[in-house]
Design a protein around this motif. Structure first.
Motif, PDB file in Angstrom:
ATOM      1  N   SER A  59       0.853  -1.193   0.000  1.00  0.00           N
ATOM      2  CA  SER A  59       0.000   0.000   0.000  1.00  0.00           C
ATOM      3  C   SER A  59       0.885   1.237   0.000  1.00  0.00           C
ATOM      4  O   SER A  59       1.694   1.428   0.911  1.00  0.00           O
ATOM      5  CB  SER A  59      -0.892   0.028   1.249  1.00  0.00           C
ATOM      6  N   TYR A  60       0.728   2.062  -1.019  1.00  0.00           N
ATOM      7  CA  TYR A  60       1.511   3.284  -1.173  1.00  0.00           C
ATOM      8  C   TYR A  60       0.682   4.483  -0.718  1.00  0.00           C
ATOM      9  O   TYR A  60      -0.466   4.616  -1.110  1.00  0.00           O
ATOM     10  CB  TYR A  60       1.885   3.509  -2.636  1.00  0.00           C
ATOM     11  N   LYS A  61       1.283   5.373   0.068  1.00  0.00           N
ATOM     12  CA  LYS A  61       0.649   6.643   0.423  1.00  0.00           C
ATOM     13  C   LYS A  61       1.328   7.705  -0.425  1.00  0.00           C
ATOM     14  O   LYS A  61       2.553   7.881  -0.364  1.00  0.00           O
ATOM     15  CB  LYS A  61       0.840   6.986   1.910  1.00  0.00           C
ATOM     16  N   THR A  62       0.533   8.418  -1.230  1.00  0.00           N
ATOM     17  CA  THR A  62       1.118   9.384  -2.152  1.00  0.00           C
ATOM     18  C   THR A  62       0.141  10.509  -2.462  1.00  0.00           C
ATOM     19  O   THR A  62      -1.050  10.408  -2.143  1.00  0.00           O
ATOM     20  CB  THR A  62       1.569   8.677  -3.452  1.00  0.00           C
ATOM     21  N   ALA A  63       0.658  11.550  -3.080  1.00  0.00           N
ATOM     22  CA  ALA A  63      -0.178  12.657  -3.543  1.00  0.00           C
ATOM     23  C   ALA A  63      -0.905  12.226  -4.818  1.00  0.00           C
ATOM     24  O   ALA A  63      -0.342  11.521  -5.660  1.00  0.00           O
ATOM     25  CB  ALA A  63       0.677  13.888  -3.811  1.00  0.00           C
ATOM     26  N   ARG A  64      -2.146  12.633  -4.956  1.00  0.00           N
ATOM     27  CA  ARG A  64      -2.973  12.234  -6.105  1.00  0.00           C
ATOM     28  C   ARG A  64      -2.287  12.559  -7.437  1.00  0.00           C
ATOM     29  O   ARG A  64      -2.333  11.761  -8.368  1.00  0.00           O
ATOM     30  CB  ARG A  64      -4.333  12.925  -6.039  1.00  0.00           C
ATOM     31  N   ASP A  65      -1.626  13.690  -7.531  1.00  0.00           N
ATOM     32  CA  ASP A  65      -1.004  14.055  -8.805  1.00  0.00           C
ATOM     33  C   ASP A  65       0.254  13.242  -9.120  1.00  0.00           C
ATOM     34  O   ASP A  65       0.781  13.323 -10.226  1.00  0.00           O
ATOM     35  CB  ASP A  65      -0.736  15.554  -8.897  1.00  0.00           C
ATOM     36  N   ARG A  66       0.729  12.447  -8.178  1.00  0.00           N
ATOM     37  CA  ARG A  66       1.876  11.552  -8.414  1.00  0.00           C
ATOM     38  C   ARG A  66       1.438  10.176  -8.906  1.00  0.00           C
ATOM     39  O   ARG A  66       2.262   9.348  -9.284  1.00  0.00           O
ATOM     40  CB  ARG A  66       2.707  11.406  -7.132  1.00  0.00           C
ATOM     41  N   ALA A  71       1.895   4.718 -10.971  1.00  0.00           N
ATOM     42  CA  ALA A  71       1.235   3.627 -11.696  1.00  0.00           C
ATOM     43  C   ALA A  71       2.121   3.116 -12.834  1.00  0.00           C
ATOM     44  O   ALA A  71       2.231   1.904 -13.044  1.00  0.00           O
ATOM     45  CB  ALA A  71      -0.116   4.086 -12.240  1.00  0.00           C
ATOM     46  N   GLU A  72       2.754   4.016 -13.545  1.00  0.00           N
ATOM     47  CA  GLU A  72       3.634   3.620 -14.650  1.00  0.00           C
ATOM     48  C   GLU A  72       4.839   2.856 -14.123  1.00  0.00           C
ATOM     49  O   GLU A  72       5.229   1.830 -14.680  1.00  0.00           O
ATOM     50  CB  GLU A  72       4.079   4.874 -15.417  1.00  0.00           C
ATOM     51  N   TRP A  73       5.407   3.303 -13.016  1.00  0.00           N
ATOM     52  CA  TRP A  73       6.567   2.630 -12.416  1.00  0.00           C
ATOM     53  C   TRP A  73       6.183   1.230 -11.943  1.00  0.00           C
ATOM     54  O   TRP A  73       6.906   0.260 -12.206  1.00  0.00           O
ATOM     55  CB  TRP A  73       7.116   3.468 -11.255  1.00  0.00           C
ATOM     56  N   VAL A  74       5.040   1.097 -11.263  1.00  0.00           N
ATOM     57  CA  VAL A  74       4.596  -0.221 -10.792  1.00  0.00           C
ATOM     58  C   VAL A  74       4.337  -1.142 -11.982  1.00  0.00           C
ATOM     59  O   VAL A  74       4.775  -2.294 -11.982  1.00  0.00           O
ATOM     60  CB  VAL A  74       3.361  -0.110  -9.873  1.00  0.00           C
ATOM     61  N   ALA A  75       3.664  -0.658 -13.012  1.00  0.00           N
ATOM     62  CA  ALA A  75       3.380  -1.492 -14.185  1.00  0.00           C
ATOM     63  C   ALA A  75       4.672  -1.974 -14.842  1.00  0.00           C
ATOM     64  O   ALA A  75       4.759  -3.126 -15.280  1.00  0.00           O
ATOM     65  CB  ALA A  75       2.526  -0.714 -15.186  1.00  0.00           C
ATOM     66  N   ARG A  76       5.673  -1.123 -14.893  1.00  0.00           N
ATOM     67  CA  ARG A  76       6.952  -1.477 -15.518  1.00  0.00           C
ATOM     68  C   ARG A  76       7.763  -2.440 -14.645  1.00  0.00           C
ATOM     69  O   ARG A  76       8.485  -3.296 -15.142  1.00  0.00           O
ATOM     70  CB  ARG A  76       7.752  -0.188 -15.769  1.00  0.00           C
ATOM     71  N   THR A  77       7.639  -2.324 -13.330  1.00  0.00           N
ATOM     72  CA  THR A  77       8.456  -3.067 -12.377  1.00  0.00           C
ATOM     73  C   THR A  77       7.809  -4.375 -11.927  1.00  0.00           C
ATOM     74  O   THR A  77       8.505  -5.322 -11.573  1.00  0.00           O
ATOM     75  CB  THR A  77       8.736  -2.170 -11.144  1.00  0.00           C
ATOM     76  N   HIS A  78       6.499  -4.435 -11.942  1.00  0.00           N
ATOM     77  CA  HIS A  78       5.742  -5.568 -11.398  1.00  0.00           C
ATOM     78  C   HIS A  78       5.886  -6.804 -12.294  1.00  0.00           C
ATOM     79  O   HIS A  78       5.850  -6.695 -13.511  1.00  0.00           O
ATOM     80  CB  HIS A  78       4.270  -5.180 -11.274  1.00  0.00           C
ATOM     81  N   PRO A  79       6.018  -8.001 -11.690  1.00  0.00           N
ATOM     82  CA  PRO A  79       6.198  -9.213 -12.492  1.00  0.00           C
ATOM     83  C   PRO A  79       4.911  -9.795 -13.082  1.00  0.00           C
ATOM     84  O   PRO A  79       4.976 -10.630 -13.984  1.00  0.00           O
ATOM     85  CB  PRO A  79       6.806 -10.203 -11.488  1.00  0.00           C
ATOM     86  N   TYR A  80       3.732  -9.389 -12.602  1.00  0.00           N
ATOM     87  CA  TYR A  80       2.484  -9.993 -13.073  1.00  0.00           C
ATOM     88  C   TYR A  80       2.103  -9.473 -14.459  1.00  0.00           C
ATOM     89  O   TYR A  80       2.352  -8.308 -14.788  1.00  0.00           O
ATOM     90  CB  TYR A  80       1.331  -9.669 -12.123  1.00  0.00           C
ATOM     91  N   GLU A  81       1.425 -10.312 -15.205  1.00  0.00           N
ATOM     92  CA  GLU A  81       0.880  -9.901 -16.497  1.00  0.00           C
ATOM     93  C   GLU A  81      -0.179  -8.812 -16.303  1.00  0.00           C
ATOM     94  O   GLU A  81      -0.231  -7.833 -17.053  1.00  0.00           O
ATOM     95  CB  GLU A  81       0.270 -11.121 -17.191  1.00  0.00           C
ATOM     96  N   VAL A  82      -1.035  -8.983 -15.294  1.00  0.00           N
ATOM     97  CA  VAL A  82      -2.066  -8.003 -14.951  1.00  0.00           C
ATOM     98  C   VAL A  82      -2.018  -7.777 -13.441  1.00  0.00           C
ATOM     99  O   VAL A  82      -2.721  -8.446 -12.684  1.00  0.00           O
ATOM    100  CB  VAL A  82      -3.479  -8.484 -15.372  1.00  0.00           C
ATOM    101  N   PRO A  83      -1.167  -6.861 -12.985  1.00  0.00           N
ATOM    102  CA  PRO A  83      -1.088  -6.639 -11.542  1.00  0.00           C
ATOM    103  C   PRO A  83      -2.319  -5.912 -11.004  1.00  0.00           C
ATOM    104  O   PRO A  83      -2.932  -5.111 -11.716  1.00  0.00           O
ATOM    105  CB  PRO A  83       0.160  -5.768 -11.375  1.00  0.00           C
ATOM    106  N   GLU A  84      -2.664  -6.237  -9.759  1.00  0.00           N
ATOM    107  CA  GLU A  84      -3.713  -5.463  -9.089  1.00  0.00           C
ATOM    108  C   GLU A  84      -3.239  -4.023  -8.990  1.00  0.00           C
ATOM    109  O   GLU A  84      -2.081  -3.748  -8.647  1.00  0.00           O
ATOM    110  CB  GLU A  84      -3.956  -6.012  -7.672  1.00  0.00           C
ATOM    111  N   TRP A  85      -4.128  -3.088  -9.262  1.00  0.00           N
ATOM    112  CA  TRP A  85      -3.833  -1.670  -9.071  1.00  0.00           C
ATOM    113  C   TRP A  85      -5.142  -0.983  -8.753  1.00  0.00           C
ATOM    114  O   TRP A  85      -6.001  -0.819  -9.626  1.00  0.00           O
ATOM    115  CB  TRP A  85      -3.196  -1.051 -10.314  1.00  0.00           C
TER     116      TRP A  85
END
Length: 107
Positions: A59-66, A71-85
């Motif tokens: 669970s990430y705590k972040t500013a909405r505009d970040r 999301a792009e970093w997690v999608a690029r880094t995550h090993p799943y074909e369709v990661p939960e987001w």
């Protein structure tokens, strides 16, 4: 009241990878902090079969505009074909904490 802070979540099937996803986002300045929850059991349908797996929630705590960058970093880094987001709004909280999250989400 809705704040400019959100909690974004993903899951992954390996404790070390969960730690890496948490630490990496904070190091990149994409989130102020990240929590890795204890292992949980996931039951889900995938490609026509019901599957069961052990996963760790990040669970990430972040500013909405970040969010787009995170999301792009997690999608690029995550090993799943369709990661939960999923993204949850923070509707209220301690002013000092929310200000800290806002400030630290900018690296």
């Amino acid at each position: 009241m809705t704040t400019g802070i959100v909690i974004a979540q993903t899951t992954v099937d390996d404790a070390e990878r969960a730690q890496s996803l948490a630490r990496g986002a904070v190091e990149e300045g994409l989130a102020a902090c990240a929590h890795v929850d204890a292992p949980l059991t996931a039951v889900y349908r995938w490609k026509g079969s019901v599957e069961t797996a052990t996963e760790w929630r990040v669970s990430y705590k972040t500013a909405r505009d970040r969010l787009p960058a995170l999301a792009e970093w997690v999608a690029r880094t995550h090993p799943y074909e369709v990661p939960e987001w999923i993204v949850l709004p923070v509707v209220d909280g301690s002013a000092a904490y929310l200000e800290w999250v806002e400030r630290e989400s900018r690296g």
